[in-house]
Design a protein around this motif. Structure first.
Motif, mmCIF file in Angstrom:
data_model
loop_
_atom_site.group_PDB
_atom_site.id
_atom_site.type_symbol
_atom_site.label_atom_id
_atom_site.label_comp_id
_atom_site.label_asym_id
_atom_site.label_seq_id
_atom_site.Cartn_x
_atom_site.Cartn_y
_atom_site.Cartn_z
ATOM 1 N N SER A 394 -89.777 -72.137 -3.374
ATOM 2 C CA SER A 394 -88.505 -72.105 -2.509
ATOM 3 C C SER A 394 -88.966 -71.238 -1.207
ATOM 4 C CB SER A 394 -87.622 -71.398 -3.592
ATOM 5 O OG SER A 394 -86.429 -71.020 -2.925
ATOM 6 N N SER A 422 -84.433 -75.308 0.362
ATOM 7 C CA SER A 422 -84.935 -74.035 -0.391
ATOM 8 C C SER A 422 -84.203 -73.659 -1.618
ATOM 9 C CB SER A 422 -85.329 -72.935 0.300
ATOM 10 O OG SER A 422 -84.206 -72.249 0.957
ATOM 11 N N THR A 424 -82.411 -72.574 -4.880
ATOM 12 C CA THR A 424 -83.188 -72.351 -6.365
ATOM 13 C C THR A 424 -81.976 -71.557 -6.917
ATOM 14 O OG1 THR A 424 -84.807 -71.814 -7.803
ATOM 15 C CG2 THR A 424 -84.437 -70.328 -5.630
#
Length: 518
Positions: A394, A422, A424
Motif C-alpha cells: 500500500s 493504495s 487499505t
C-alpha cells in the motif's frame, strides 16, 4: 476500460538516443534510453549557458566569438557522446542560427570540426515540435502553447488536438532583456515600454485574442516560474510537468520577483542562477499573453522541442504523430514497468464497475461517470506497489503513483488515483491524504474512500486470478446488503478473502454486507 494492445510497435531492446538542442540562451545534450515499455527515459542531461544570441550582430551575423563558443561546447558534448558510443546524434538549432546570415559557413564549420551535422529548424518546425510534445504528454485537447527561448517565441493554437495556427516572434527572453532593459533589474519606465510592446505583438494575432483557452508553457523560463511558485507555497508534490497556475498566481510570482534586488534574485529558490537576469521579462511575457488570451489557466509542459523531435522520429513508420489517447499510453507504460497482470486487472475492473452499479441501484451510493473512470484507473493500478515489496504494498503503491509523472493526469488527479489504488484502511488513507487535505472537500474524500473500498472488495473476488465470478446480484434487506455471486469454479478461496476485506465496504456504506456464493 483499458485495453492493452499486444502488437505494440516499440521494441523492448535497450536503444539509446541523443539530441543536442542549440538554443539562443542554452545548449543541451540529452541522452535517452528507451525502456521496456517503449518510453524514452533521460539518462544524461548536460547543459551549457552559451548565450549565442548575445553574439548576433545588428546585421544578423554570428560573430567569431559566438561561433567559437558553439564549436567548443559541441566538442565538450562530443566527449560525452563518444563515451556512450553514440554514432547518430540529432543536432538541432533554433532562432539564433536560423537568423544568422552566415548560417551556411556555421553549418560547414560544425560539420568539419565536430562529429555532428547541425539541422536548423524552421519557425514552423520549432513551433510544431512544441505542439507535438504537449498533445502527446498532457490532457489538454485544446489550448495555446508558448515556448519562449532566448531569441524567439513560438506560439501555437490547437483544437481537438489538431494544430490550427502557429507563429514565431523574433524575440525571446534574452533579446527582450537586451532591447528593453539596460541593467539587471528593469525600471518602471522600461517595464511600461516592454509591456506595451508585448501587448501590441500578441494582439496582432487575431487567432490568439480572447481565445479563453489554457496556455501551456514550454521551456526553461516557464519551468523556472513554476518552480518558484512551488517554493513560494511549499508545494507538497514532486514534479513540475502538468502543474497549473491561475492568473493571480502568475501575478504573485511576478510581484515577488519585482520586489527583489538582483543579488536576492540570484538566490531565489527554484530559479536557475543563469536565468536571474532574464526571468522577469519572461514572466512578463506569460502574464501579458494570459491577458490577451483572456484565460485564467497556465500549465507547464516539461516536455518540449526535444521530445517533439523524438515523437516524430519514433512514430514516422506508423502514419501517426499524435497518440490516440495520452492516458492509455501512460497506463500501458505502468503495466509494463510494474509487471501488471492485465487480464487480472481487467476482470477486477469489470467486477468493480458492477459493484458500483449495484450500489447505485439500491440507493446506497451516487457513483457518476467520472467516478466510474476513477474505479477503472484505480483498479488498473491497485496494489501496484507489490512490485517492490508485497508486505508494504500500500505504501509503495501510494508513493509510486503520487510521485511519478503520469502523462495526461494533472497533479490533483494523480493524487486521487494514488489514494484509491493504495486504499487499505481509513487510517492509512488519512495519513496519505494529510499533505493535500486542503485540495479536497469532505464529501470528495468520503467518495474516494468508498471507491477504494469497492476496488479492494473487487480484488478479493478474484483473489486466485481464475476469473471465477460470472454474475453478481444484490439486494438490501433492512440493515443488511446481500451480494449473490454465481461462480464457474470452486469459490472457497475467494470467499475467504472477501470475508476478510468486506469490513472496509461495510464502514463506508454503514451496512452489514452478507455474501452468498454458489
Amino acid at each position: 476500460m483499458y485495453l492493452i494492445s499486444t502488437d505494440r510497435v516499440l521494441i523492448v531492446n535497450k536503444e539509446t538516443y541523443a539530441i543536442i538542442d542549440i538554443g539562443s540562451n542554452t545548449m543541451r545534450l540529452v541522452i535517452y534510453l528507451r525502456d521496456k515499455s517503449g518510453r524514452l527515459k533521460e539518462i544524461e542531461n548536460v547543459k551549457a549557458v552559451a548565450r549565442l544570441r548575445n553574439f548576433l550582430s545588428e546585421e544578423n551575423i554570428l560573430e567569431e566569438k559566438g561561433i567559437e563558443i558553439l564549436i567548443n561546447t559541441l566538442l565538450s558534448f562530443q566527449e560525452v557522446t563518444r563515451h556512450h558510443k553514440l554514432n547518430e546524434v540529432k543536432c538541432v538549432a533554433t532562432a539564433t542560427i536560423r537568423q544568422a546570415k552566415n548560417q551556411q559557413s556555421i553549418l560547414q564549420r560544425v560539420k568539419d570540426e565536430t562529429d555532428f551535422s547541425m539541422r536548423v529548424l524552421s519557425e514552423y518546425k520549432e513551433a510544431y515540435f512544441g505542439y507535438l510534445a504537449v498533445v502527446n504528454s498532457t490532457p489538454f485537447t485544446s489550448g495555446v502553447t508558448i515556448d519562449i527561448g532566448g531569441g524567439s517565441t513560438e506560439l501555437t493554437y490547437f483544437e481537438d488536438r489538431k494544430l490550427i495556427s502557429y507563429y514565431s516572434f523574433p524575440f525571446g527572453a534574452l533579446s527582450l532583456k537586451k532591447q528593453f532593459i539596460k541593467q539587471n533589474i528593469p525600471t518602471e519606465v522600461e517595464l511600461h515600454t516592454l509591456r506595451t510592446f508585448l501587448a501590441e505583438q500578441f494582439s496582432s494575432l487575431e487567432w490568439l485574442v480572447n481565445k479563453k483557452l489554457p496556455i501551456i508553457g514550454i521551456g526553461g523560463s516557464a519551468r523556472n516560474m513554476v518552480q518558484i511558485h512551488q517554493e513560494m507555497i511549499s508545494y507538497p508534490l514532486a514534479g513540475v510537468h502538468q502543474y497549473k497556475m491561475n492568473d493571480q498566481e502568475v501575478k504573485n510570482v511576478n510581484d515577488y520577483l519585482h520586489s527583489l534586488t538582483f543579488s536576492e534574485l540570484q538566490r531565489v529558490e527554484g530559479l536557475s542562477k543563469d536565468r536571474a537576469d532574464i526571468i522577469i521579462p519572461a514572466v512578463e511575457v506569460f502574464k501579458l499573453l494570459m491577458d490577451v488570451v483572456k484565460t485564467d489557466q497556465f500549465a507547464l509542459s516539461r516536455k518540449g522541442l526535444r521530445d517533439g523531435v523524438f515523437y516524430e522520429e519514433l512514430t514516422k513508420d506508423f502514419g501517426i504523430t499524435v497518440f490516440p489517447n495520452v492516458i492509455e499510453e501512460s497506463f500501458y507504460e505502468l503495466a509494463t514497468d510494474y509487471d501488471i497482470d492485465v487480464n487480472h486487472v481487467l476482470n477486477v475492473t469489470n467486477i468493480g464497475i458492477i459493484i458500483a452499479q449495484l450500489l447505485n441501484k439500491v440507493g446506497l451510493a451516487s457513483i457518476n461517470k467520472y467516478d466510474m473512470t476513477l474505479i477503472k484507473r484505480g483498479a488498473f493500478t491497485f496494489n501496484l506497489g507489490k512490485y517492490i515489496d508485497s508486505e508494504s504494498s500500500s505504501q509503495h503503491t501510494y508513493y509510486l503513483l503520487a510521485n511519478r509523472t503520469i502523462d495526461g493526469l494533472l497533479h490533483r488527479e494523480r493524487i486521487i488515483i494514488a489514494l484509491i489504488a493504495s486504499f487499505t484502511s481509513k487510517a492509512a488513507f488519512k495519513r496519505y491524504v494529510a499533505p493535500y487535505i486542503n485540495w479536497f472537500s469532505k464529501e470528495e474524500l468520503i467518495k474516494y474512500r468508498l471507491l477504494g473500498a469497492i476496488i479492494k472488495f473487487a480484488y478479493s473476488l478474484n483473489a486466485t486470478k481464475r476469473n471465477i465470478i460470472e454474475q453478481i446480484e444484490s439486494e438490501e434487506i433492512g440493515e443488511e446488503l446481500h451480494f449473490y455471486f454465481t461462480c464457474n469454479k470452486d469459490w472457497k478461496p475467494e470467499q475467504y478473502q472477501v470475508e476478510k476485506q468486506k469490513k472496509h465496504l461495510e464502514k463506508q456504506l454503514k451496512k452489514s454486507v452478507i455474501l452468498h456464493f454458489g
